[in-house]
Design an enzyme around this catalytic site. Structure first.
Site, PDB file in Angstrom:
ATOM      1  N   SER A  49       0.781  -1.240   0.000  1.00  0.00           N
ATOM      2  CA  SER A  49       0.000   0.000   0.000  1.00  0.00           C
ATOM      3  C   SER A  49       0.811   1.287   0.000  1.00  0.00           C
ATOM      4  O   SER A  49       0.249   2.357  -0.286  1.00  0.00           O
ATOM      5  CB  SER A  49      -0.929  -0.017   1.219  1.00  0.00           C
ATOM      6  OG  SER A  49      -0.175  -0.271   2.392  1.00  0.00           O
ATOM      7  N   TYR A 234      22.489   1.202  10.939  1.00  0.00           N
ATOM      8  CA  TYR A 234      21.682   0.434   9.984  1.00  0.00           C
ATOM      9  C   TYR A 234      22.280  -0.954   9.737  1.00  0.00           C
ATOM     10  O   TYR A 234      21.922  -1.924  10.376  1.00  0.00           O
ATOM     11  CB  TYR A 234      21.438   1.204   8.656  1.00  0.00           C
ATOM     12  CG  TYR A 234      20.286   0.557   7.926  1.00  0.00           C
ATOM     13  CD1 TYR A 234      18.992   1.038   8.029  1.00  0.00           C
ATOM     14  CD2 TYR A 234      20.487  -0.629   7.199  1.00  0.00           C
ATOM     15  CE1 TYR A 234      17.917   0.376   7.437  1.00  0.00           C
ATOM     16  CE2 TYR A 234      19.421  -1.294   6.605  1.00  0.00           C
ATOM     17  CZ  TYR A 234      18.148  -0.779   6.720  1.00  0.00           C
ATOM     18  OH  TYR A 234      17.106  -1.451   6.144  1.00  0.00           O
ATOM     19  N   LYS A 243      18.223  -7.862   8.167  1.00  0.00           N
ATOM     20  CA  LYS A 243      18.435  -7.917   6.712  1.00  0.00           C
ATOM     21  C   LYS A 243      19.389  -9.072   6.352  1.00  0.00           C
ATOM     22  O   LYS A 243      19.207  -9.717   5.316  1.00  0.00           O
ATOM     23  CB  LYS A 243      18.961  -6.581   6.181  1.00  0.00           C
ATOM     24  CG  LYS A 243      17.947  -5.435   6.253  1.00  0.00           C
ATOM     25  CD  LYS A 243      16.678  -5.741   5.486  1.00  0.00           C
ATOM     26  CE  LYS A 243      15.701  -4.574   5.446  1.00  0.00           C
ATOM     27  NZ  LYS A 243      14.374  -4.967   4.934  1.00  0.00           N
TER      28      LYS A 243
HETATM   29  P1  NAI Z   1       6.513   1.445   4.002  1.00  0.00           P
HETATM   30  O1  NAI Z   1       6.336   1.798   5.432  1.00  0.00           O
HETATM   31  O2  NAI Z   1       6.258   2.504   2.980  1.00  0.00           O
HETATM   32  O3  NAI Z   1       5.570   0.182   3.599  1.00  0.00           O
HETATM   33  C1  NAI Z   1       5.336  -0.874   4.442  1.00  0.00           C
HETATM   34  C2  NAI Z   1       4.192  -1.737   3.924  1.00  0.00           C
HETATM   35  O4  NAI Z   1       4.025  -2.833   4.830  1.00  0.00           O
HETATM   36  C3  NAI Z   1       2.827  -1.037   3.870  1.00  0.00           C
HETATM   37  O5  NAI Z   1       2.095  -1.512   2.764  1.00  0.00           O
HETATM   38  C4  NAI Z   1       2.131  -1.515   5.161  1.00  0.00           C
HETATM   39  O6  NAI Z   1       0.708  -1.523   5.107  1.00  0.00           O
HETATM   40  C5  NAI Z   1       2.669  -2.931   5.212  1.00  0.00           C
HETATM   41  N1  NAI Z   1       2.612  -3.524   6.547  1.00  0.00           N
HETATM   42  C6  NAI Z   1       3.269  -3.165   7.671  1.00  0.00           C
HETATM   43  N2  NAI Z   1       2.988  -4.018   8.681  1.00  0.00           N
HETATM   44  C7  NAI Z   1       2.131  -4.937   8.180  1.00  0.00           C
HETATM   45  C8  NAI Z   1       1.489  -6.078   8.694  1.00  0.00           C
HETATM   46  N3  NAI Z   1       1.658  -6.470   9.958  1.00  0.00           N
HETATM   47  N4  NAI Z   1       0.664  -6.777   7.885  1.00  0.00           N
HETATM   48  C9  NAI Z   1       0.454  -6.405   6.592  1.00  0.00           C
HETATM   49  N5  NAI Z   1       1.080  -5.350   6.033  1.00  0.00           N
HETATM   50  C10 NAI Z   1       1.890  -4.625   6.821  1.00  0.00           C
HETATM   51  O7  NAI Z   1       7.978   0.842   3.889  1.00  0.00           O
HETATM   52  P2  NAI Z   1       9.107   0.792   2.759  1.00  0.00           P
HETATM   53  O8  NAI Z   1      10.149   1.791   3.082  1.00  0.00           O
HETATM   54  O9  NAI Z   1       8.507   0.749   1.393  1.00  0.00           O
HETATM   55  O10 NAI Z   1       9.755  -0.625   3.091  1.00  0.00           O
HETATM   56  C11 NAI Z   1       9.457  -1.815   2.415  1.00  0.00           C
HETATM   57  C12 NAI Z   1      10.707  -2.701   2.396  1.00  0.00           C
HETATM   58  O11 NAI Z   1      11.730  -2.027   1.665  1.00  0.00           O
HETATM   59  C13 NAI Z   1      11.280  -2.962   3.798  1.00  0.00           C
HETATM   60  O12 NAI Z   1      11.771  -4.276   3.860  1.00  0.00           O
HETATM   61  C14 NAI Z   1      12.431  -1.975   3.890  1.00  0.00           C
HETATM   62  O13 NAI Z   1      13.442  -2.392   4.777  1.00  0.00           O
HETATM   63  C15 NAI Z   1      12.926  -2.023   2.442  1.00  0.00           C
HETATM   64  N6  NAI Z   1      13.769  -0.888   2.042  1.00  0.00           N
HETATM   65  C16 NAI Z   1      13.426   0.405   2.343  1.00  0.00           C
HETATM   66  C17 NAI Z   1      14.275   1.452   2.006  1.00  0.00           C
HETATM   67  C18 NAI Z   1      13.929   2.876   2.317  1.00  0.00           C
HETATM   68  O14 NAI Z   1      14.814   3.715   2.262  1.00  0.00           O
HETATM   69  N7  NAI Z   1      12.705   3.211   2.598  1.00  0.00           N
HETATM   70  C19 NAI Z   1      15.542   1.207   1.274  1.00  0.00           C
HETATM   71  C20 NAI Z   1      15.741  -0.176   0.913  1.00  0.00           C
HETATM   72  C21 NAI Z   1      14.895  -1.187   1.324  1.00  0.00           C
END
Ligand code: NAI
Length: 395
Positions: A49, A234, A243
């Site tokens: 989402s 991190y 990770k």
């Molecule tokens: P975000 O916070 O934008 O998205 C998280 C998603 O997980 C949302 O859709 C939320 O509804 C869902 N979610 C959370 N808890 C949940 C649960 N218990 N059940 C069902 N859905 C749940 O996060 P983002 O930043 O897009 O992170 C996604 C992945 O990408 C993570 O593994 C993060 O470590 C990785 N990542 C993020 C970076 C960044 O700079 N933001 C960089 C590289 C990797």
């Protein structure tokens, strides 16, 4: 109601349905402008989402022409209380997909639970039969373990010793020193339980057990590495251990999918402003400097540019997927360029409250943060009365 941003620390208590709709439409337009991708056709996105997961859903639907099922954990609206942004994003995604003749349904609830897995498997069975791509993009501070019933909390702490460095409050622009105490073993274990690979493997096992994976199915989870500047908090901190675990799990899943010719990958993505990353100390300052340099070089990307490139240039090229020496896909290549990192290290030393808005892109950070909640988009009339009671059609 007329909806304004109400900021509280790392979150905004309100979100704007029209702005979220604009955000989704902008991402769809971007993907369409890049042309079709010959990729997966039936895709499950877990964490669909916001952030990278939303970008993956949009790239799957509007790049690959795929049917998508999105799983997420978002708050629906109540009268006079806006939904969380991922709710409005998903509502718009479904509306736009349906207009384009694409199947898109969603499941809202705790993806770590057996119940939500069951609901999702039933939906796949009823509507899609088998899926060929699973994106795992959860970012959560807590996980209720489905077997033990224990609620685990992740933490963002260094390991070994207290970490002291600069950070910025991106609302005020104040650059200060922050000290974070070292994690204990429980902190490490809990973070690995929440953000490591166990739940990813559980999803794939559950799908496999019910014959819901197509031959040659792929699954991709997202990771981050980043520079030495942030590594204490991190990559070498508690989240980094998680990770490491996630990355190791990819090999185990690949092994378990052998008979299906399936493959699990980890993609290392770029640092970006999302709800998850804005909560990590030190990272917002790093991102402000990074954005400035990457924009100057013309290589800045948001989530949608990252995932569109991941699909088009790495995963669905018709050739073997290029991997680094640890078997990971790298789409953080531009962030990690030597020239970019050398310049950041110099700017990091200089950064102060007084100069950050010149040497860093604090304005860009703030803009992206507002955008996460549907605020600050061109073409949206924020003075207009809008209904907060928007529904996700399939829920
Ligand atoms: P975000 O916070 O934008 O998205 C998280 C998603 O997980 C949302 O859709 C939320 O509804 C869902 N979610 C959370 N808890 C949940 C649960 N218990 N059940 C069902 N859905 C749940 O996060 P983002 O930043 O897009 O992170 C996604 C992945 O990408 C993570 O593994 C993060 O470590 C990785 N990542 C993020 C970076 C960044 O700079 N933001 C960089 C590289 C990797």
């Amino acid at each position: 109601m007329i909806i304004e941003p109400r900021m509280r620390g790392f979150i905004c208590l309100t979100s704007h349905p029209k702005g979220c709709e604009q955000n989704v439409k902008n991402q769809i337009e971007y993907v369409k402008s890049k042309g079709p991708i010959d990729g997966a056709k039936k895709v499950l996105i877990i964490g669909a989402s916001t952030g990278f997961g939303l970008a993956s859903r949009i790239s799957s639907a509007f790049g690959c022409n795929a049917a998508t099922i999105g799983v997420f954990f978002e708050k629906p609206p109540q009268v006079n209380k806006t939904a969380s942004p991922g709710w409005y994003n998903s509502a718009s995604l479904e509306v736009e997909a349906t207009k384009a003749g694409l199947y898109a349904k969603s499941v809202n609830g705790d993806a770590f639970s057996d119940e939500i897995k069951r609901q999702t498997l039933d939906l796949i069975k009823a509507d899609l039969g088998q899926i060929d791509l699973i994106i795992y993009s959860l970012a959560s501070p807590v996980r209720m373990h489905p077997k033990s019933g224990v609620l685990h909390r992740s933490s963002l702490k260094p390991i070994g010793k207290t970490f002291t460095n600069k950070t910025v409050d991106f609302h005020t622009g104040n650059v200060t020193q922050v000290s974070i105490d070292a994690a204990n073993q429980d902190d490490i274990d809990n973070t690995v339980t929440v953000m490591g690979g166990e739940d990813w493997a559980m999803w794939i096992e559950a799908l496999k057990a019910e014959n819901l994976l197509a031959n040659g199915a792929k699954t991709i989870a997202y990771s981050y590495i980043g520079p030495s500047l942030t590594e204490a908090v991190y990559r070498k901190g508690t989240i980094g251990r998680a990770k490491d675990h996630l990355e190791a799990t990819a090999f185990e899943i690949t092994e378990s999918l052998k008979l299906l010719n399936g493959q699990a990958y980890v993609s290392v993505n770029k640092a970006l402003v999302t709800q998850a990353s804005s909560a990590i100390p030190v990272i917002p300052l790093y991102i402000s400097l990074l954005y400035k340099l990457m924009k100057e070089e013309g290589i800045h990307e948001g989530c949608i540019e990252q995932i569109q490139r991941l699909y088009a240039d790495r995963v669905f090229t018709g050739k073997e997927i290029p991997l680094d020496e640890n078997g990971r896909i790298r789409i953080d290549d531009w962030e990690m360029r030597d020239d970019i990192q050398e310049k950041i290290a110099i700017l990091w030393e200089k950064a102060t409250t007084e100069n950050l808005s010149q040497i860093g892109d604090l304005a860009g950070y703030k803009q992206d943060f507002l955008n996460l909640f549907g605020f600050g988009f061109e073409g949206v009339d924020y003075l207009a009365d809008v209904s907060e009671m928007v529904q996700v059609p399939s829920i």
